[in-house]
Design an enzyme around this catalytic site. Structure first.
Site, mmCIF file in Angstrom:
data_model
loop_
_atom_site.group_PDB
_atom_site.id
_atom_site.type_symbol
_atom_site.label_atom_id
_atom_site.label_comp_id
_atom_site.label_asym_id
_atom_site.label_seq_id
_atom_site.Cartn_x
_atom_site.Cartn_y
_atom_site.Cartn_z
ATOM 1 N N LYS A 210 5.441 -1.970 -7.427
ATOM 2 C CA LYS A 210 6.053 -2.785 -8.473
ATOM 3 C C LYS A 210 5.264 -2.645 -9.772
ATOM 4 C CE LYS A 210 7.560 -7.538 -9.406
ATOM 5 N NZ LYS A 210 7.669 -8.908 -8.854
ATOM 6 N N SER B 30 10.592 -14.113 -6.572
ATOM 7 C CA SER B 30 10.728 -12.686 -6.838
ATOM 8 C C SER B 30 10.639 -11.793 -5.609
ATOM 9 C CB SER B 30 9.676 -12.250 -7.857
ATOM 10 O OG SER B 30 9.884 -12.904 -9.088
ATOM 11 N N SER C 7 11.907 -10.857 -9.690
ATOM 12 C CA SER C 7 11.453 -9.739 -10.502
ATOM 13 C C SER C 7 11.164 -8.470 -9.695
ATOM 14 C CB SER C 7 10.187 -10.133 -11.288
ATOM 15 O OG SER C 7 9.114 -10.455 -10.429
#
Length: 470
Positions: A76, A175, A151
Site C-alpha cells: 500500500k 480501510s 483507503s
C-alpha cells in the site's frame, strides 16, 4: 488453473517443492497485471519487468527465508519500500525512491516477499474512496464505474482481480474493511498493538490506526498476519507473537455472536445492506453458532463525537510538517486541511473529554464480550458508489455533514482498537458486493480468524464469484 488463481499458501507450497519457480510466478503476475490493471488501476509504481524478473531469479537461487519466499507483493502506497517511491497519493510528497523499508515491509521482506510496486490509496489515506491526483482512481472490479473503497482500495482490487495473492493494508477508519467488503475479499484490522507501526515520533497519544493483512481466504490472512505481527522493543503496548495458522480450524458450534444492525437506527443504511448482513449471519446459525440481536451499548453520537476530535488530533500531528510549509500546504487536499485545522484547534481539556468517552466505550464493549464471542456490523452503510464521485453526500434522505460521515459504522471498532475481520457477505440485487464486520475482544484475533475460517469453508464467496475480467 492459472497460477494467479491459486491461494498464497498454495503458491508457497509449490515454490518450496520446486513445482514452479519464482520466475514463472513473477511472469504470470506481470502478465495478469498487464491484462487487467488498466481496467481497475489498482497497482501503481510497478517496477521494471526485467528488474522484477531478476529479483525473482535471485529468490530462486537463494535459500528459502519464509513462507512468502518468491511471492510477488505490492505494498500500500502509505508504507516505505526501499527502491520504490512512497507518494501517499499526494503531489506534496517528493518523487524519490524510499531509502529503506518500514518495519512491516522489512518483516515481509525477511519472510521472502519479492516487492513489485505499490497499491493505490487516497491522498494520505484520507477517505474511503481510492483516488488521488498522482495515480488517479481505482475502480471496482465488479463494476468499473464504481468505487473500490479505501483507503486500501488498490490492495483489495488487486486481490479480487488476481494480480496479487495476498496484500497488506492499513486501517484508521475502515480501510481494511470497507474496500474488502466492496471487492469480495477478506481484510483484517488486528488488535491495536498486534502489528507495530514505525518507531518514530510520538508513540503514546494516537492509537487509532494499524496495519494488517488482506487476502481471498482466512488462512492466507492468518499467515500474513503472523509475518506482520510481533512486538517491537522500541514501541509501547505490543502484543506477543502468536501462531494463528495452526489453530485456525476449529468448531464454532455454540459460539455466541451479537448482531448490532444499524445501532438502533443511528446509522442510516442504503436499502439491502442489512438484508445482506443478516444473510451472512444465518450462515453462522447453520454452522451452529448462536446469533442474537444486541441493543446499542452506548449512544452512537458519543462515539462519533470522540472519534471526530481524536482522529483530527491524530491527523494534525501526523501532517503538521506539511501544513507548516506554505509550499506543501498549497498542495494538500481540502479534507487534509480540514483534519489538520480541526485538530490544531482542540484544547487539552477537550481532548481529555473525548478520551474519557473513548474509555467508557471500551469498558462497555469489554462487558459485552463477557456474553459474546464476537459482534457484527455491516462493513459499509452504502453500496459502492460512482467512481467519479468524491464521496456520498447523502444516505437515503440524510445528509452527510463531513467527508467521512458515510462510513460512521466502522468507528466503534476503530475508536477502541478492537480486532475485526471483514467477511465477504455476497452480492445485492444490484450485483455489487458487500461485507460484514466481525469484531471481538481486544487480543482475540485468533477467535475471529476461527469464525472466519468456518464461514469461508461454507461460502467461499471470493473463490466462487470472481470478477468477470479478461
Amino acid at each position: 488453473m492459472e497460477l494467479t488463481e491459486k491461494t498464497a499458501l498454495e503458491l508457497s507450497g509449490m515454490l518450496e517443492r520446486r513445482e514452479i519457480s519464482a520466475v514463472e510466478l513473477m511472469q504470470a503476475t506481470l502478465d495478469r497485471i498487464a491484462a487487467v490493471n488498466p481496467a481497475v488501476n489498482a497497482v501503481v509504481s510497478l517496477g521494471a519487468p526485467d528488474a522484477l524478473l531478476d529479483a525473482a531469479r535471485a529468490a530462486d537461487d537463494s535459500p528459502r527465508k519464509g513462507w512468502l519466499h518468491g511471492i510477488p507483493i505490492a505494498v500500500k502506497d502509505l508504507a516505505n519500500v526501499a527502491g520504490f517511491r512512497t507518494s501517499f497519493g499526494s503531489p506534496a510528497m517528493p518523487d524519490t525512491p524510499a531509502k529503506s523499508d518500514d518495519l512491516m515491509v522489512a518483516r515481509m521482506r525477511a519472510a521472502g516477499a519479492v516487492f513489485i510496486g505499490k497499491t493505490n490509496t487516497p491522498e494520505f489515506g484520507l477517505g474511503s474512496h481510492t483516488f488521488n491526483p498522482v495515480h488517479g482512481t481505482t475502480r471496482n472490479p465488479y463494476s468499473a464505474d464504481r468505487s473500490a473503497g479505501g483507503s486500501s482500495g488498490g490492495a483489495a482490487a488487486a486481490l479480487a482481480t488476481r494480480m496479487l495473492s495476498v496484500a497488506d493494508g492499513s486501517d484508521m477508519m475502515g480501510s481494511l474493511r470497507n474496500p474488502a467488503g466492496w471487492n469480495n475479499v477478506y481484510g483484517m484490522r488486528p488488535s491495536w498493538g498486534r502489528v507495530p507501526g514505525e518507531p518514530l515520533g510520538e508513540m503514546f497519544l494516537h492509537p487509532l490506526a494499524t496495519s494488517g493483512p488482506m487476502a481471498r481466504n482466512p488462512r492466507d490472512l492468518a499467515a500474513l498476519l503472523e509475518v506482520q505481527a510481533g512486538p517491537d522493543p522500541r514501541q509501547p503496548f505490543g502484543l506477543p507473537k502468536e501462531n494463528f495458522l495452526d489453530a485456525i480450524s476449529a468448531g464454532i458450534k455454540g459460539r455466541r455472536i451479537g448482531w448490532l444492525g444499524d445501532w438502533g437506527g443511528a446509522y442510516e443504511m442504503e436499502p439491502g445492506i442489512l438484508d445482506l448482513s443478516e444473510a451472512a449471519l444465518r450462515m453462522f446459525e447453520e454452522l451452529g453458532a448462536i446469533v442474537e440481536p444486541v441493543a446499542p451499548p452506548i449512544e452512537a453520537a458519543q462515539i462519533w463525537d470522540s472519534w471526530l476530535g481524536l482522529r483530527a488530533f491524530a491527523n494534525a500531528g501526523r501532517l503538521d510538517p506539511l501544513y507548516q510549509n506554505p509550499e506543501t500546504r498549497a498542495r494538500l487536499k481540502p479534507d487534509a486541511i480540514w483534519e489538520i485545522e480541526t485538530g490544531r484547534a482542540l484544547a487539552a481539556t477537550e481532548i481529555q473529554r473525548l478520551s474519557l468517552i473513548r474509555s467508557e466505550w471500551y469498558r462497555r464493549a469489554a462487558a459485552l464480550f463477557d456474553s459474546y464471542d464476537a459482534l457484527v456490523l455491516p462493513s459499509a452503510q452504502v453500496w459502492p458508489f460512482p467512481a467519479d464521485w468524491e464521496r456520498p453526500h447523502r444516505i437515503n434522505d440524510t445528509g452527510m455533514d463531513t467527508y467521512h460521515r458515510w462510513m460512521e459504522v466502522v468507528v466503534p471498532v476503530s475508536l477502541i482498537g478492537l480486532p475485526c475481520v471483514n467477511l465477504p457477505a455476497g452480492f445485492g440485487a444490484n450485483g455489487l458486493p458487500g461485507g460484514v464486520q466481525l469484531f471481538g475482544r481486544h487480543g482475540d484475533d485468533l477467535g475471529l480468524l476461527q469464525l472466519a475460517q468456518a464461514y469461508h469453508e461454507a461460502t467461499d464467496w471470493p473463490g466462487n464469484h470472481p470478477p468477470k475480467l479478461s
